[in-house]
Motif scaffolding. Structure first.
Motif, mmCIF file in Angstrom:
data_model
loop_
_atom_site.group_PDB
_atom_site.id
_atom_site.type_symbol
_atom_site.label_atom_id
_atom_site.label_comp_id
_atom_site.label_asym_id
_atom_site.label_seq_id
_atom_site.Cartn_x
_atom_site.Cartn_y
_atom_site.Cartn_z
ATOM 1 N N ALA A 8 0.844 -1.193 0.000
ATOM 2 C CA ALA A 8 0.000 0.000 0.000
ATOM 3 C C ALA A 8 0.879 1.242 0.000
ATOM 4 O O ALA A 8 1.906 1.291 0.672
ATOM 5 N N PHE A 9 0.434 2.255 -0.735
ATOM 6 C CA PHE A 9 1.160 3.517 -0.844
ATOM 7 C C PHE A 9 0.188 4.676 -0.680
ATOM 8 O O PHE A 9 -1.005 4.539 -0.901
ATOM 9 N N GLY A 10 0.753 5.833 -0.321
ATOM 10 C CA GLY A 10 -0.038 7.053 -0.350
ATOM 11 C C GLY A 10 -0.339 7.680 0.985
ATOM 12 O O GLY A 10 -1.041 8.689 1.050
ATOM 13 N N GLY A 11 0.146 7.115 2.047
ATOM 14 C CA GLY A 11 -0.110 7.689 3.363
ATOM 15 C C GLY A 11 0.576 9.022 3.557
ATOM 16 O O GLY A 11 1.370 9.464 2.732
ATOM 17 N N ARG A 59 -5.456 9.876 -2.054
ATOM 18 C CA ARG A 59 -5.642 8.616 -2.766
ATOM 19 C C ARG A 59 -4.571 7.618 -2.339
ATOM 20 O O ARG A 59 -3.383 7.918 -2.380
ATOM 21 N N LEU A 60 -5.036 6.445 -1.970
ATOM 22 C CA LEU A 60 -4.140 5.335 -1.655
ATOM 23 C C LEU A 60 -4.091 4.385 -2.842
ATOM 24 O O LEU A 60 -5.066 4.237 -3.576
ATOM 25 N N SER A 61 -2.953 3.738 -2.972
ATOM 26 C CA SER A 61 -2.778 2.718 -4.003
ATOM 27 C C SER A 61 -2.308 1.431 -3.354
ATOM 28 O O SER A 61 -1.622 1.456 -2.325
ATOM 29 N N CYS A 62 -2.677 0.330 -3.969
ATOM 30 C CA CYS A 62 -2.225 -0.975 -3.510
ATOM 31 C C CYS A 62 -1.722 -1.734 -4.726
ATOM 32 O O CYS A 62 -2.507 -2.025 -5.636
ATOM 33 N N GLU A 63 -0.451 -2.044 -4.727
ATOM 34 C CA GLU A 63 0.153 -2.733 -5.866
ATOM 35 C C GLU A 63 0.459 -4.178 -5.503
ATOM 36 O O GLU A 63 0.985 -4.464 -4.422
ATOM 37 N N SER A 77 -11.485 1.501 -6.609
ATOM 38 C CA SER A 77 -11.396 1.122 -8.021
ATOM 39 C C SER A 77 -10.166 0.245 -8.213
ATOM 40 O O SER A 77 -9.355 0.084 -7.291
ATOM 41 N N ARG A 78 -10.035 -0.311 -9.394
ATOM 42 C CA ARG A 78 -8.874 -1.144 -9.678
ATOM 43 C C ARG A 78 -8.531 -1.070 -11.148
ATOM 44 O O ARG A 78 -9.385 -0.797 -11.991
ATOM 45 N N ASP A 79 -7.255 -1.323 -11.420
ATOM 46 C CA ASP A 79 -6.772 -1.427 -12.795
ATOM 47 C C ASP A 79 -6.022 -2.747 -12.883
ATOM 48 O O ASP A 79 -4.870 -2.849 -12.442
ATOM 49 N N ASN A 80 -6.672 -3.749 -13.430
ATOM 50 C CA ASN A 80 -6.062 -5.078 -13.481
ATOM 51 C C ASN A 80 -4.867 -5.135 -14.427
ATOM 52 O O ASN A 80 -4.022 -6.022 -14.290
ATOM 53 N N ASN A 106 -2.206 -4.310 -12.031
ATOM 54 C CA ASN A 106 -2.224 -5.032 -10.745
ATOM 55 C C ASN A 106 -2.327 -4.067 -9.569
ATOM 56 O O ASN A 106 -1.645 -4.213 -8.549
ATOM 57 N N THR A 107 -3.198 -3.096 -9.692
ATOM 58 C CA THR A 107 -3.293 -2.043 -8.689
ATOM 59 C C THR A 107 -4.741 -1.742 -8.327
ATOM 60 O O THR A 107 -5.618 -1.719 -9.199
ATOM 61 N N MET A 108 -4.961 -1.519 -7.052
ATOM 62 C CA MET A 108 -6.247 -1.072 -6.537
ATOM 63 C C MET A 108 -6.058 0.320 -5.945
ATOM 64 O O MET A 108 -4.983 0.637 -5.422
ATOM 65 N N TYR A 109 -7.104 1.120 -6.003
ATOM 66 C CA TYR A 109 -7.036 2.486 -5.515
ATOM 67 C C TYR A 109 -8.154 2.751 -4.504
ATOM 68 O O TYR A 109 -9.219 2.142 -4.551
ATOM 69 N N LEU A 110 -7.888 3.690 -3.640
ATOM 70 C CA LEU A 110 -8.913 4.172 -2.721
ATOM 71 C C LEU A 110 -8.848 5.687 -2.736
ATOM 72 O O LEU A 110 -7.912 6.281 -2.202
ATOM 73 N N GLN A 111 -9.824 6.296 -3.395
ATOM 74 C CA GLN A 111 -9.914 7.747 -3.436
ATOM 75 C C GLN A 111 -10.761 8.199 -2.259
ATOM 76 O O GLN A 111 -11.921 7.793 -2.149
ATOM 77 N N MET A 112 -10.180 9.013 -1.420
ATOM 78 C CA MET A 112 -10.855 9.453 -0.208
ATOM 79 C C MET A 112 -11.060 10.961 -0.246
ATOM 80 O O MET A 112 -10.147 11.701 -0.607
#
Length: 126
Positions: free
Chosen positions: A5-8, A18-22, A70-73, A76-82
């Protein structure tokens, strides 16, 4: 085999982040993936999840209407827009992969996930 996870960081109340998960070294696109958060005072709390194909998002009650998953397969990444962040959103956020291939039977409990990332922390200040 990992999720990262990234973006903290730090953000003011009412702000956005926005957080990302790769994912690397593991299958990503065939699984529902989700976000959980945890503070020292609370058990791990479900935040959001998204089905393997991105068609179905799920949200915890405390973030509905403020967070978008959301995700972009292809990446290989998922996102969390807050947005409209509140001090109560302060936590360590973890991403995780559901234990079940394709359509997950259950998404809200951390017990339904068997691959976890290290977490990323952010603070919302008032």
């Amino acid at each position: 085999v990992q999720l990262q996870a990234f973006g903290g960081g730090s953000v003011q109340a009412e702000g956005s982040l926005r957080l990302s998960c790769e994912a690397s070294g593991l299958s990503f696109y065939r699984y529902t993936v989700g976000w959980f958060r945890q503070t020292p005072e609370k058990a791990r709390e479900f935040v959001a999840a998204i089905s393997w194909n991105g068609d179905t998002p799920y949200y915890g009650d405390s973030v509905k209407g403020r967070f978008d998953v959301s995700r972009d397969n292809t990446k290989n990444t998922m996102y969390l827009q807050m947005r409209s962040l509140e001090p109560e959103d302060t936590a360590v956020y973890f991403c995780a992969r559901n234990r079940r291939l394709w359509d997950a039977a259950a998404v809200y409990s951390p017990d339904e996930y068997n691959v976890w990332g290290q977490g990323t922390e952010f603070t919302v200040s008032s």
